[in-house]
Design a protein around this motif. Structure first.
Motif, PDB file in Angstrom:
ATOM      1  N   LYS B  69       0.867  -1.176   0.000  1.00  0.00           N
ATOM      2  CA  LYS B  69       0.000   0.000   0.000  1.00  0.00           C
ATOM      3  C   LYS B  69       0.907   1.229   0.000  1.00  0.00           C
ATOM      4  N   PHE B  70       0.966   1.887  -1.151  1.00  0.00           N
ATOM      5  CA  PHE B  70       1.866   3.023  -1.274  1.00  0.00           C
ATOM      6  C   PHE B  70       1.159   4.322  -0.926  1.00  0.00           C
ATOM      7  N   ASP B  90      10.075   5.830   3.324  1.00  0.00           N
ATOM      8  CA  ASP B  90      10.753   4.647   2.792  1.00  0.00           C
ATOM      9  C   ASP B  90      11.447   4.917   1.468  1.00  0.00           C
ATOM     10  N   PHE B  91      10.934   5.921   0.739  1.00  0.00           N
ATOM     11  CA  PHE B  91      11.655   6.357  -0.453  1.00  0.00           C
ATOM     12  C   PHE B  91      11.370   7.840  -0.673  1.00  0.00           C
ATOM     13  N   GLY B  92      12.307   8.497  -1.335  1.00  0.00           N
ATOM     14  CA  GLY B  92      12.103   9.896  -1.672  1.00  0.00           C
ATOM     15  C   GLY B  92      11.980  10.021  -3.178  1.00  0.00           C
ATOM     16  N   ALA B  93      11.723  11.241  -3.633  1.00  0.00           N
ATOM     17  CA  ALA B  93      11.668  11.462  -5.073  1.00  0.00           C
ATOM     18  C   ALA B  93      12.164  12.872  -5.341  1.00  0.00           C
ATOM     19  N   SER B  94      12.952  13.009  -6.402  1.00  0.00           N
ATOM     20  CA  SER B  94      13.515  14.323  -6.701  1.00  0.00           C
ATOM     21  C   SER B  94      13.691  14.487  -8.204  1.00  0.00           C
ATOM     22  N   ASP B  95      13.515  15.695  -8.666  1.00  0.00           N
ATOM     23  CA  ASP B  95      13.811  16.009 -10.064  1.00  0.00           C
ATOM     24  C   ASP B  95      15.258  16.437 -10.198  1.00  0.00           C
ATOM     25  N   ALA B  96      15.764  17.040  -9.134  1.00  0.00           N
ATOM     26  CA  ALA B  96      17.120  17.574  -9.173  1.00  0.00           C
ATOM     27  C   ALA B  96      18.107  16.487  -8.756  1.00  0.00           C
ATOM     28  N   ILE B  97      19.304  16.548  -9.322  1.00  0.00           N
ATOM     29  CA  ILE B  97      20.363  15.614  -8.936  1.00  0.00           C
ATOM     30  C   ILE B  97      20.928  16.076  -7.603  1.00  0.00           C
ATOM     31  N   LEU B  98      21.161  15.127  -6.697  1.00  0.00           N
ATOM     32  CA  LEU B  98      21.662  15.479  -5.372  1.00  0.00           C
ATOM     33  C   LEU B  98      23.027  16.165  -5.466  1.00  0.00           C
ATOM     34  N   THR B  99      23.239  17.115  -4.588  1.00  0.00           N
ATOM     35  CA  THR B  99      24.555  17.748  -4.513  1.00  0.00           C
ATOM     36  C   THR B  99      25.482  16.850  -3.701  1.00  0.00           C
ATOM     37  N   ASP B 100      26.776  17.131  -3.755  1.00  0.00           N
ATOM     38  CA  ASP B 100      27.739  16.321  -3.003  1.00  0.00           C
ATOM     39  C   ASP B 100      27.418  16.336  -1.516  1.00  0.00           C
ATOM     40  N   ALA B 101      27.033  17.521  -1.034  1.00  0.00           N
ATOM     41  CA  ALA B 101      26.712  17.640   0.391  1.00  0.00           C
ATOM     42  C   ALA B 101      25.518  16.765   0.744  1.00  0.00           C
ATOM     43  N   GLY B 317      11.625  -3.061   2.171  1.00  0.00           N
ATOM     44  CA  GLY B 317      12.677  -2.905   1.175  1.00  0.00           C
ATOM     45  C   GLY B 317      12.390  -3.741  -0.064  1.00  0.00           C
ATOM     46  N   LYS B 318      11.990  -4.996   0.185  1.00  0.00           N
ATOM     47  CA  LYS B 318      11.691  -5.888  -0.921  1.00  0.00           C
ATOM     48  C   LYS B 318      10.519  -5.351  -1.743  1.00  0.00           C
ATOM     49  N   THR B 319       9.504  -4.850  -1.036  1.00  0.00           N
ATOM     50  CA  THR B 319       8.333  -4.313  -1.734  1.00  0.00           C
ATOM     51  C   THR B 319       8.698  -3.121  -2.603  1.00  0.00           C
ATOM     52  N   VAL B 320       9.525  -2.230  -2.051  1.00  0.00           N
ATOM     53  CA  VAL B 320       9.912  -1.034  -2.803  1.00  0.00           C
ATOM     54  C   VAL B 320      10.701  -1.429  -4.055  1.00  0.00           C
ATOM     55  N   ILE B 321      11.657  -2.328  -3.873  1.00  0.00           N
ATOM     56  CA  ILE B 321      12.499  -2.724  -5.002  1.00  0.00           C
ATOM     57  C   ILE B 321      11.654  -3.411  -6.087  1.00  0.00           C
ATOM     58  N   ASN B 322      10.760  -4.302  -5.635  1.00  0.00           N
ATOM     59  CA  ASN B 322       9.899  -4.976  -6.611  1.00  0.00           C
ATOM     60  C   ASN B 322       9.027  -3.988  -7.368  1.00  0.00           C
ATOM     61  N   PHE B 323       8.544  -3.004  -6.632  1.00  0.00           N
ATOM     62  CA  PHE B 323       7.705  -1.992  -7.284  1.00  0.00           C
ATOM     63  C   PHE B 323       8.509  -1.235  -8.353  1.00  0.00           C
ATOM     64  N   ILE B 324       9.701  -0.813  -8.005  1.00  0.00           N
ATOM     65  CA  ILE B 324      10.487  -0.028  -8.972  1.00  0.00           C
ATOM     66  C   ILE B 324      10.823  -0.871 -10.191  1.00  0.00           C
TER      67      ILE B 324
END
Lengths: 322, 368
Positions: B69-70, B90-101, B317-324
């Motif tokens: 259930k997402f 459990d997971f994030g989402a971003s359009d921007a590429i993460l900075t080094d920091a 973790g397994k659920t998230v990976i399977n979903f992706i």
């Protein structure tokens, strides 16, 4: 069986408990303390969460018009300017208009019209601001605001206040949207202020031979002036903090020119625009600091307005009562 | 009578206690069998740009794995990065590429590209005869950058006029319209501008919100940009391809790095992704703007999910990976994406992402 007499303190105590006065009193005190505590907590949080930004930018935050998320340079001047200009202009338009509506509803309208018209005015206050925003963007802006702005620019363009070019989204558009949004507050409260004036005041004025106009302008308005100014404060408060509707029509441009026809920015809109996608700590803090500045400006304007109301209220009763 | 109050309160309290006692489930009562429908709650938060697609995917996936259930909060990329860093989701989402920091702050974080989005320039321009120009306007290589830098100010500027000899571009000021809200769309757009114009890169840079050299009008959301373009003769703006298509806006073709004029479509954006597909690197995150091949659309960007390479809750973790895995490989998921005008990953990219997902562990042990 002989009953032992209750001591006096217990008697008073139980009586008070029984009447619920103490409980009621405690509950009301608690309720008002919650307001105070919330206010202090908000101020404290805003202050606490802007340490980095306050240290880095200092007072230049208030005087700089730089807003560069990439270089992490932030200044709030254009947004402060935009907030003040749009709110005050909206108040300037809404106060006479709202007072006019109130006078009509309270004094002049035929009885059968008062209730329905009153409801409609109050209904305006219930429209969600995002609806105002979308309506403003798609209907109000192209059909009313832009032609009006073009007329003002064409006729009074020599004044810095009405300088071109005219695009549509502008501080003028934001002021006009705000005017509509604060109008119900102002007119409904002004009406209540007028209705609260004792009838003896009206009768005395009419008995002295005053016309309706003279009665309203020379007796009712001066009598209710402190109340009317109070409603203006409430209206101004709403205008200062209004976010979504303004964001949609103001053009979100850090313009600092005196012209109200230019696009501008407000403090509430820059927070709404950029907070969600702000990732850097200093950037977030700069946005929170904008909130802090807005908090203080609202506070300061309210205190000023309150002082004005007091000075008016002290003067009115003895001098102006008919 | 004076005890009525007290009695009443006591009665209320006892009823409340009783009720809460009944509501508490007895621990260990349920034997470990197949997980109940919707029993694995996965929380995610982040970017708004892919939100319509993700909510569609979660809906579809509920039929594939009934236990999952997402719940996704589209609070913006910034919020998504902050929450996955704090491990409150459990997971994030971003359009921007993460900075080094940001990589340092969220140790062992992995960006997973899911789909790409394209940005198109949209405009509203009347010719001198008063007719709206409906034909596709061609924008030479650096023209959009020069417009947004304020170097091209008129529609009949020689650079634009030369590229569009058959359109009689009028002598009108260009009104720049851009997003006022921080957005992945702006990130993709400024990323492209930085790639094609050193001056833009130097003066402005790439971000979700930037300091615009020409501020023009800032519209909130795609709809704000589109409305302001529609209401102003001579305006230019940028919106997501999905938005432009769904609202039948006029949008231009842009000269890509190879010198060809490209139009945004699934094929041209996939061409851009494939251009960079072989060297996605370990981070799986890179710009796909200004792609080199002849057919590539230059204004495109990935959107990413953010997960930890070492999960702490093995079931989740397994659920998230399977979903992706499902989202990027299943034909049904791909169909949902294209129906909403998002661009699915091309094969070259997909294999790299699937390989990466296979390396995700749970408390140091491989998942599954």
């Amino acid at each position: 069986m002989k009953q032992t007499p209750q001591p006096l303190w217990l008697k008073t105590f139980t009586r008070q408990i029984q009447h619920g006065d103490v409980i009621f009193r405690a509950l009301t005190i608690l309720a008002s303390l919650i307001i105070l505590a919330t206010f202090v907590a908000i101020g404290f949080e805003l202050w606490q969460n802007t340490t980095l930004a306050r240290e880095k930018f200092g007072l230049s935050f208030l005087t700089s018009d730089e807003w560069d998320p990439v270089q992490q340079q932030f200044g709030a001047l254009p947004t402060i300017y935009g907030t003040l200009q749009t709110s005050l202009f909206a108040l300037l338009l809404a106060l006479p208009l709202g007072l006019g509506i109130a006078i009509f509803l309270a004094e002049l309208a035929p009885t059968w019209l008062r209730a329905p018209l009153g409801y409609v005015v109050e209904l305006l206050a219930a429209v969600p601001s995002v609806v105002y925003g979308l309506w403003g963007l798609y209907v109000y802006l192209p059909n009313f605001v832009k032609p009006t702005a073009q007329f003002l620019n064409g006729t009074f363009g020599f004044l810095p206040l009405f300088e071109g070019p005219v695009y549509g989204p502008s501080r003028f558009a934001a002021s006009l949207i705000l005017t509509i949004m604060i109008l119900p507050t102002i007119s409904a409260l002004c009406r209540d202020v007028l209705l609260a004036i004792p009838n003896t005041q009206r009768e005395a004025a009419l008995a002295l031979g005053a016309t309706k106009w003279e009665m309203i302008s020379q007796v009712l308005i001066p009598y209710g002036l402190s109340g009317i100014l109070g409603t203006a404060i409430l209206g101004l408060g709403r205008a200062l903090g209004e976010t979504i509707a303004v964001t949609m029509v103001i053009g979100n441009n850090r313009d600092l020119s005196p012209s109200i026809l230019h696009p501008g920015y407000t403090m509430a809109s820059i927070i709404a625009n950029e907070f969600a996608e702000a990732t850097e700590e200093i950037y977030l803090q700069a946005l929170i600091e904008v909130g802090l500045v807005l908090f203080f400006i609202t506070l300061a304007l309210n205190v000023l307005a309150r002082l004005l109301v007091w000075s008016v209220a002290r003067r009115t009763p003895s001098e102006l009562r008919a | 009578m004076q005890f009525k109050w007290t009695l009443g309160i006591a009665a209320l309290v006892s009823v409340a206690l009783l009720a809460s006692a009944c509501a508490t489930p007895t621990p260990g009562a349920q034997p470990t069998a197949a997980p109940k429908a919707g029993s694995i709650a996965i929380n995610g938060a982040g970017a708004t740009f892919p939100f319509p697609l993700y909510s569609r995917w979660f809906y579809d996936y509920a039929f594939v794995d009934t236990a999952a259930k997402f719940n996704y909060q589209s609070i913006g990329s910034g919020g998504g990065i902050a929450q996955i860093t704090a491990k409150t989701v459990d997971f994030g989402a971003s359009d921007a590429i993460l900075t080094d920091a940001q990589y340092t702050a969220a140790k062992n974080i992995q960006m997973i590209p899911t789909v790409a989005g394209a940005i198109v320039p949209t405009y509203n321009l009347k010719a001198d005869d008063g007719k709206v120009i409906t034909a596709t306007i061609k924008f030479p290589f650096t023209a959009i950058a020069d417009i947004y830098l304020g170097k091209i100010k008129k529609w009949n500027d020689p650079i634009l006029a030369q590229a569009n000899p058959d359109l009689k571009l009028p002598n009108k000021d260009i009104l720049v319209v851009r997003r006022s809200d921080g957005s992945g769309t702006t990130y993709a757009f400024t990323d492209y501008l930085s790639q094609v114009s050193p001056e833009w890169k130097d003066k402005v840079g790439t971000a979700n919100s930037v300091k615009w050299p020409v501020e023009g009008i800032g519209g909130k959301g795609n709809e704000g940009v589109a409305a302001n373009v529609a209401q102003n003769d001579g305006a230019i703006g940028y919106v997501e391809l999905a938005y432009a298509k769904q609202n039948a806006l006029a949008y231009g073709s842009v000269q890509n790095q190879a010198g060809e004029y490209a139009t945004a479509s699934v094929a041209t954006v996939q061409a851009a992704m494939s251009d960079f597909g072989t060297n996605l690197g370990d981070k799986l995150a890179l710009s796909i703007a200004n792609a080199p091949s002849k057919t590539a659309w230059p204004l495109a960007t990935y959107t990413y999910l953010l997960i930890y390479m070492d999960q702490t809750d093995c079931v989740k973790g397994k659920t998230v990976i399977n979903f992706i895995k499902w989202a990027i490989t299943d034909p049904a998921a791909e169909k949902s994406a294209t129906a909403l005008d998002y661009i699915p990953l091309p094969d070259a990219v997909r294999t790299q992402v699937v390989k990466k997902l296979g390396q995700v562990t749970c408390n140091g042990k491989p998942i599954q």
